[in-house]
Scaffold this motif. Structure first.
Motif, mmCIF file in Angstrom:
data_model
loop_
_atom_site.group_PDB
_atom_site.id
_atom_site.type_symbol
_atom_site.label_atom_id
_atom_site.label_comp_id
_atom_site.label_asym_id
_atom_site.label_seq_id
_atom_site.Cartn_x
_atom_site.Cartn_y
_atom_site.Cartn_z
ATOM 1 N N ILE A 1 -3.577 77.354 35.640
ATOM 2 C CA ILE A 1 -4.271 76.137 35.202
ATOM 3 C C ILE A 1 -3.540 74.897 35.710
ATOM 4 N N PHE A 2 -2.218 74.898 35.608
ATOM 5 C CA PHE A 2 -1.419 73.766 36.075
ATOM 6 C C PHE A 2 -1.604 73.539 37.573
ATOM 7 N N ILE A 3 -1.519 74.606 38.358
ATOM 8 C CA ILE A 3 -1.694 74.492 39.806
ATOM 9 C C ILE A 3 -3.102 74.017 40.132
ATOM 10 N N SER A 4 -4.084 74.525 39.426
ATOM 11 C CA SER A 4 -5.468 74.114 39.643
ATOM 12 C C SER A 4 -5.651 72.628 39.364
ATOM 13 N N VAL A 5 -5.039 72.139 38.290
ATOM 14 C CA VAL A 5 -5.133 70.707 37.957
ATOM 15 C C VAL A 5 -4.468 69.857 39.038
ATOM 16 N N ILE A 6 -3.311 70.279 39.494
ATOM 17 C CA ILE A 6 -2.611 69.537 40.557
ATOM 18 C C ILE A 6 -3.467 69.471 41.820
ATOM 19 N N PHE A 7 -4.043 70.605 42.218
ATOM 20 C CA PHE A 7 -4.907 70.618 43.403
ATOM 21 C C PHE A 7 -6.143 69.753 43.200
ATOM 22 N N ASN A 8 -6.721 69.781 42.015
ATOM 23 C CA ASN A 8 -7.886 68.944 41.741
ATOM 24 C C ASN A 8 -7.538 67.465 41.829
ATOM 25 N N ILE A 9 -6.415 67.063 41.251
ATOM 26 C CA ILE A 9 -5.998 65.661 41.330
ATOM 27 C C ILE A 9 -5.749 65.249 42.775
ATOM 28 N N ALA A 10 -5.048 66.094 43.532
ATOM 29 C CA ALA A 10 -4.770 65.775 44.933
ATOM 30 C C ALA A 10 -6.056 65.677 45.747
ATOM 31 N N SER A 11 -6.995 66.575 45.501
ATOM 32 C CA SER A 11 -8.241 66.530 46.270
ATOM 33 C C SER A 11 -9.096 65.335 45.864
ATOM 34 N N ILE A 12 -9.052 64.946 44.594
ATOM 35 C CA ILE A 12 -9.792 63.749 44.168
ATOM 36 C C ILE A 12 -9.212 62.509 44.831
ATOM 37 N N ILE A 13 -7.889 62.409 44.868
ATOM 38 C CA ILE A 13 -7.255 61.268 45.542
ATOM 39 C C ILE A 13 -7.628 61.246 47.019
ATOM 40 N N ALA A 14 -7.557 62.408 47.674
ATOM 41 C CA ALA A 14 -7.880 62.474 49.101
ATOM 42 C C ALA A 14 -9.334 62.100 49.363
ATOM 43 N N ILE A 15 -10.252 62.559 48.529
ATOM 44 C CA ILE A 15 -11.668 62.254 48.765
ATOM 45 C C ILE A 15 -11.961 60.789 48.465
ATOM 46 N N ILE A 16 -11.291 60.198 47.468
ATOM 47 C CA ILE A 16 -11.490 58.771 47.192
ATOM 48 C C ILE A 16 -11.012 57.929 48.370
ATOM 49 N N VAL A 17 -9.855 58.263 48.908
ATOM 50 C CA VAL A 17 -9.336 57.535 50.071
ATOM 51 C C VAL A 17 -10.270 57.722 51.258
ATOM 52 N N ASP A 18 -10.759 58.955 51.439
ATOM 53 C CA ASP A 18 -11.674 59.246 52.544
ATOM 54 C C ASP A 18 -12.982 58.458 52.397
ATOM 55 N N ILE A 19 -13.542 58.443 51.199
ATOM 56 C CA ILE A 19 -14.782 57.692 50.962
ATOM 57 C C ILE A 19 -14.544 56.196 51.172
ATOM 58 N N GLY A 20 -13.386 55.709 50.706
ATOM 59 C CA GLY A 20 -13.044 54.303 50.929
ATOM 60 C C GLY A 20 -12.974 53.957 52.404
ATOM 61 N N CYS B 1 -7.626 62.055 56.693
ATOM 62 C CA CYS B 1 -7.890 62.245 55.257
ATOM 63 C C CYS B 1 -8.795 63.450 55.009
ATOM 64 N N SER B 2 -9.787 63.642 55.862
ATOM 65 C CA SER B 2 -10.685 64.786 55.706
ATOM 66 C C SER B 2 -9.945 66.102 55.891
ATOM 67 N N CYS B 3 -9.064 66.158 56.876
ATOM 68 C CA CYS B 3 -8.286 67.374 57.098
ATOM 69 C C CYS B 3 -7.348 67.652 55.930
ATOM 70 N N ILE B 4 -6.731 66.605 55.391
ATOM 71 C CA ILE B 4 -5.857 66.782 54.233
ATOM 72 C C ILE B 4 -6.665 67.273 53.036
ATOM 73 N N PHE B 5 -7.833 66.673 52.824
ATOM 74 C CA PHE B 5 -8.698 67.103 51.720
ATOM 75 C C PHE B 5 -9.071 68.569 51.866
ATOM 76 N N LEU B 6 -9.498 68.961 53.060
ATOM 77 C CA LEU B 6 -9.914 70.353 53.271
ATOM 78 C C LEU B 6 -8.739 71.317 53.153
ATOM 79 N N ALA B 7 -7.570 70.915 53.623
ATOM 80 C CA ALA B 7 -6.383 71.773 53.473
ATOM 81 C C ALA B 7 -6.051 71.968 51.994
ATOM 82 N N ILE B 8 -6.174 70.901 51.211
ATOM 83 C CA ILE B 8 -5.924 71.008 49.773
ATOM 84 C C ILE B 8 -6.944 71.935 49.119
ATOM 85 N N ARG B 9 -8.203 71.791 49.478
ATOM 86 C CA ARG B 9 -9.245 72.643 48.885
ATOM 87 C C ARG B 9 -9.023 74.118 49.231
ATOM 88 N N TYR B 10 -8.655 74.389 50.494
ATOM 89 C CA TYR B 10 -8.407 75.784 50.868
ATOM 90 C C TYR B 10 -7.118 76.309 50.241
#
Length: 172
Positions: free
Chosen positions: A18-37, A83-92
């Motif tokens: 659960i902890f690892i999942s939360v960390i990955f979710n937070i990191a991917s949310i940050i990456a996608i927000i930066v990417d969308i920006g 940013c997209s590559c970082i987001f996808l790496a985090i998701r995978y």
């Protein structure tokens, strides 16, 4: 006694997952927000260039960016790719940890595939320059090659583990 230890271990592993999942979710949310920006900034830049052609150049001069319009566009596109590559790496990576936690053995074809995909996205994000500030450098390419070789060796280890796992499963 042994049952209590197994129960505590399962709880620990579940909490860790659960902890690892939360960390990955937070990191991917940050990456996608930066990417969308960055995508919105690119869209706004292109729109402002179409509606007020000289305005953006004047603002860039006032901000002392020392960039021409084409360099600004290239910078934004490279940033979006990075940013997209970082987001996808985090998701995978999240998918990889999920696959490992759900299986009895981490040596499956799916984990090997995830590691390969993470390696590709990590390599692209490392060598993608933020031109014109950072050009593609020999050092960045060497770092990217080094990282992809590490990921590749991990992939080969997992592939070998998959082969051993399959062999053990077939003999049983």
């Amino acid at each position: 006694m042994k049952g209590a230890f197994t129960h505590e271990r399962n709880n620990f592993e579940k909490n860790q997952h659960i902890f690892i999942s939360v960390i990955f979710n937070i990191a991917s949310i940050i990456a996608i927000i930066v990417d969308i920006g960055a995508v919105l900034l690119l869209g706004g830049t292109l729109l402002s260039q179409l509606t007020l052609p000289g305005y953006l150049a004047k603002q860039m001069i006032n901000a002392e960016m020392e960039l021409v319009f084409s360099e600004w566009i290239i910078l934004l596109v490279c940033f979006i790719v990075k940013c997209s590559c970082i987001f996808l790496a985090i998701r995978y990576a999240k998918k990889l940890f999920h696959c490992i936690s759900k299986q009895e053995s981490p040596f499956t074809a799916n984990t090997t595939k995830c590691i390969n995909i993470i390696a590709v996205f990590t390599f692209v994000s490392m060598i993608c320059p933020l031109y014109p500030y950072y050009h593609i450098s020999f050092l960045a390419i060497l770092e990217g090659i080094f990282v992809i070789l590490i990921f590749r060796s991990i992939t080969l280890i997992f592939k070998y583990g998959c082969d051993l796992q399959k062999e053990i499963d077939e003999t049983l």
